[in-house]
Design a protein around this motif. Sequence first.
Motif, PDB file in Angstrom:
ATOM      1  N   ALA A  92       0.848  -1.189   0.000  1.00 26.79           N
ATOM      2  CA  ALA A  92       0.000   0.000   0.000  1.00 26.79           C
ATOM      3  C   ALA A  92       0.886   1.243   0.000  1.00 26.79           C
ATOM      4  O   ALA A  92       2.061   1.187   0.382  1.00 26.79           O
ATOM      5  CB  ALA A  92      -0.923   0.018   1.218  1.00 26.79           C
ATOM      6  N   SER A  93       0.302   2.358  -0.430  1.00 29.38           N
ATOM      7  CA  SER A  93       1.046   3.619  -0.398  1.00 29.38           C
ATOM      8  C   SER A  93       0.100   4.751  -0.037  1.00 29.38           C
ATOM      9  O   SER A  93      -1.120   4.636  -0.186  1.00 29.38           O
ATOM     10  CB  SER A  93       1.711   3.892  -1.753  1.00 29.38           C
ATOM     11  N   SER A  94       0.674   5.856   0.434  1.00 25.00           N
ATOM     12  CA  SER A  94      -0.133   7.037   0.760  1.00 25.00           C
ATOM     13  C   SER A  94       0.768   8.258   0.785  1.00 25.00           C
ATOM     14  O   SER A  94       1.997   8.151   0.905  1.00 25.00           O
ATOM     15  CB  SER A  94      -0.825   6.880   2.122  1.00 25.00           C
ATOM     16  N   PHE A  95       0.145   9.427   0.704  1.00 26.19           N
ATOM     17  CA  PHE A  95       0.873  10.660   0.932  1.00 26.19           C
ATOM     18  C   PHE A  95       1.234  10.758   2.411  1.00 26.19           C
ATOM     19  O   PHE A  95       0.627  10.099   3.258  1.00 26.19           O
ATOM     20  CB  PHE A  95       0.024  11.870   0.525  1.00 26.19           C
ATOM     21  N   ALA A  96       2.205  11.612   2.717  1.00 27.56           N
ATOM     22  CA  ALA A  96       2.589  11.858   4.114  1.00 27.56           C
ATOM     23  C   ALA A  96       2.288  13.283   4.516  1.00 27.56           C
ATOM     24  O   ALA A  96       2.877  13.807   5.431  1.00 27.56           O
ATOM     25  CB  ALA A  96       4.069  11.548   4.313  1.00 27.56           C
ATOM     26  N   THR A  97       1.368  13.928   3.831  1.00 27.68           N
ATOM     27  CA  THR A  97       0.963  15.283   4.200  1.00 27.68           C
ATOM     28  C   THR A  97      -0.527  15.266   4.483  1.00 27.68           C
ATOM     29  O   THR A  97      -1.224  14.314   4.165  1.00 27.68           O
ATOM     30  CB  THR A  97       1.249  16.271   3.060  1.00 27.68           C
ATOM     31  N   GLY A  98      -0.987  16.331   5.089  1.00 24.22           N
ATOM     32  CA  GLY A  98      -2.418  16.362   5.391  1.00 24.22           C
ATOM     33  C   GLY A  98      -2.736  15.501   6.588  1.00 24.22           C
ATOM     34  O   GLY A  98      -1.842  14.999   7.273  1.00 24.22           O
ATOM     35  N   ARG A  99      -3.980  15.302   6.816  1.00 21.83           N
ATOM     36  CA  ARG A  99      -4.406  14.596   8.016  1.00 21.83           C
ATOM     37  C   ARG A  99      -4.654  13.127   7.721  1.00 21.83           C
ATOM     38  O   ARG A  99      -5.765  12.684   7.582  1.00 21.83           O
ATOM     39  CB  ARG A  99      -5.637  15.268   8.600  1.00 21.83           C
ATOM     40  N   ARG A 100      -3.560  12.423   7.665  1.00 27.97           N
ATOM     41  CA  ARG A 100      -3.581  10.979   7.526  1.00 27.97           C
ATOM     42  C   ARG A 100      -4.407  10.555   6.312  1.00 27.97           C
ATOM     43  O   ARG A 100      -5.483   9.985   6.433  1.00 27.97           O
ATOM     44  CB  ARG A 100      -4.127  10.337   8.807  1.00 27.97           C
TER      45      ARG A 100
ATOM     46  N   ASP B  95       1.185  11.633  13.620  1.00 25.67           N
ATOM     47  CA  ASP B  95       1.935  12.016  12.432  1.00 25.67           C
ATOM     48  C   ASP B  95       1.237  11.520  11.170  1.00 25.67           C
ATOM     49  O   ASP B  95       0.464  10.563  11.208  1.00 25.67           O
ATOM     50  CB  ASP B  95       3.335  11.386  12.467  1.00 25.67           C
ATOM     51  N   SER B  96       1.564  12.117  10.065  1.00 25.95           N
ATOM     52  CA  SER B  96       0.960  11.681   8.809  1.00 25.95           C
ATOM     53  C   SER B  96       1.732  10.529   8.187  1.00 25.95           C
ATOM     54  O   SER B  96       1.417  10.056   7.121  1.00 25.95           O
ATOM     55  CB  SER B  96       0.902  12.848   7.817  1.00 25.95           C
ATOM     56  N   TRP B  97       2.732  10.054   8.891  1.00 29.00           N
ATOM     57  CA  TRP B  97       3.453   8.864   8.454  1.00 29.00           C
ATOM     58  C   TRP B  97       3.561   7.946   9.662  1.00 29.00           C
ATOM     59  O   TRP B  97       3.202   8.301  10.772  1.00 29.00           O
ATOM     60  CB  TRP B  97       4.836   9.232   7.919  1.00 29.00           C
ATOM     61  N   GLY B  98       4.095   6.772   9.447  1.00 26.19           N
ATOM     62  CA  GLY B  98       4.285   5.886  10.578  1.00 26.19           C
ATOM     63  C   GLY B  98       3.326   4.712  10.559  1.00 26.19           C
ATOM     64  O   GLY B  98       2.542   4.530   9.642  1.00 26.19           O
ATOM     65  N   LYS B  99       3.378   3.925  11.610  1.00 21.29           N
ATOM     66  CA  LYS B  99       2.596   2.694  11.714  1.00 21.29           C
ATOM     67  C   LYS B  99       1.126   2.960  11.490  1.00 21.29           C
ATOM     68  O   LYS B  99       0.538   3.860  12.081  1.00 21.29           O
ATOM     69  CB  LYS B  99       2.758   2.105  13.118  1.00 21.29           C
ATOM     70  N   PHE B 100       0.530   2.112  10.661  1.00 25.12           N
ATOM     71  CA  PHE B 100      -0.898   2.171  10.415  1.00 25.12           C
ATOM     72  C   PHE B 100      -1.407   0.748  10.569  1.00 25.12           C
ATOM     73  O   PHE B 100      -1.025  -0.128   9.819  1.00 25.12           O
ATOM     74  CB  PHE B 100      -1.176   2.722   9.019  1.00 25.12           C
ATOM     75  N   GLN B 101      -2.282   0.517  11.543  1.00 24.68           N
ATOM     76  CA  GLN B 101      -2.697  -0.838  11.869  1.00 24.68           C
ATOM     77  C   GLN B 101      -4.164  -1.063  11.542  1.00 24.68           C
ATOM     78  O   GLN B 101      -4.980  -0.144  11.632  1.00 24.68           O
ATOM     79  CB  GLN B 101      -2.460  -1.104  13.363  1.00 24.68           C
ATOM     80  N   PHE B 102      -4.467  -2.313  11.203  1.00 15.94           N
ATOM     81  CA  PHE B 102      -5.832  -2.692  10.852  1.00 15.94           C
ATOM     82  C   PHE B 102      -6.374  -3.730  11.822  1.00 15.94           C
ATOM     83  O   PHE B 102      -5.628  -4.502  12.419  1.00 15.94           O
ATOM     84  CB  PHE B 102      -5.869  -3.276   9.438  1.00 15.94           C
ATOM     85  N   GLY B 103      -7.693  -3.748  11.943  1.00 17.70           N
ATOM     86  CA  GLY B 103      -8.359  -4.809  12.677  1.00 17.70           C
ATOM     87  C   GLY B 103      -8.387  -6.083  11.851  1.00 17.70           C
ATOM     88  O   GLY B 103      -7.963  -6.108  10.698  1.00 17.70           O
TER      89      GLY B 103
END
Lengths: 114, 112
Positions: A92-100, B95-103
């Motif tokens: 998966a990929s995403s931007f790192a700006t804005g609110r998640r 943060d807008s980066w970093g760990k993102f976890q799913f159920g």
Amino acid sequence: DVKVTQSSRYLVKRTGEKVFLECVQDMDHENMFWYRQDPGLGLRLIYFSYDVKMKEKGDIPEGYSVSREKKERFSLILESASTNQTSMYLCASSFATGRRPPLHFGNGTRLTVT
Amino acid sequence: QQPVQSPQAVILREGEDAVINCSSSKALYSVHWYRQKHGEAPVFLMILLKGGEQKGHEKISASFNEKKQQSSLYLTASQLSYSGTYFCGTPVTTDSWGKFQFGAGTQVVVTP
């Protein structure tokens, strides 16, 4: 439209082989992720990267490594494949700006280790 | 630790309603909802950023309660196209980066 492309849809490898799973995104996203999907366990984070050559371990990094030499490409490496690594792997990929911002997923690679 | 989803599975007839819950033992900064149809990639449905916020996608809506550290997804007047596995996802930090976890996901089957 964002495209996240995983190089193989199905892979069959033998125990002990070194395995490379490749992922390419075309939207200039900073963040890239590798997840493993197993029935009843959902999506578990293996590794993520927030910039070229930058990486951090996720929740289940054991037995895996990653490489991000270019912004658009994120590779998952199984140094010595084992049968318990048989699974569906999602990039998966995403931007790192804005609110998640949302994650965009590839179609997955179903890996079977025999 | 991953967010916890319930129920694990639900079977509905067309037109019926269902609720899927997502809770966390840690503070929730935001919650995403995704749907994965069989053999396809998960697709983003919506994001909830504030406590108490509700959003919608078709006749699918969601709420987010920061105090209770939980979010709920509401499938209203379900259609056959709603079938799939629904995942909630949460970032571990603001943060807008970093760990993102799913159920672990909730499998929804809508029958005619």
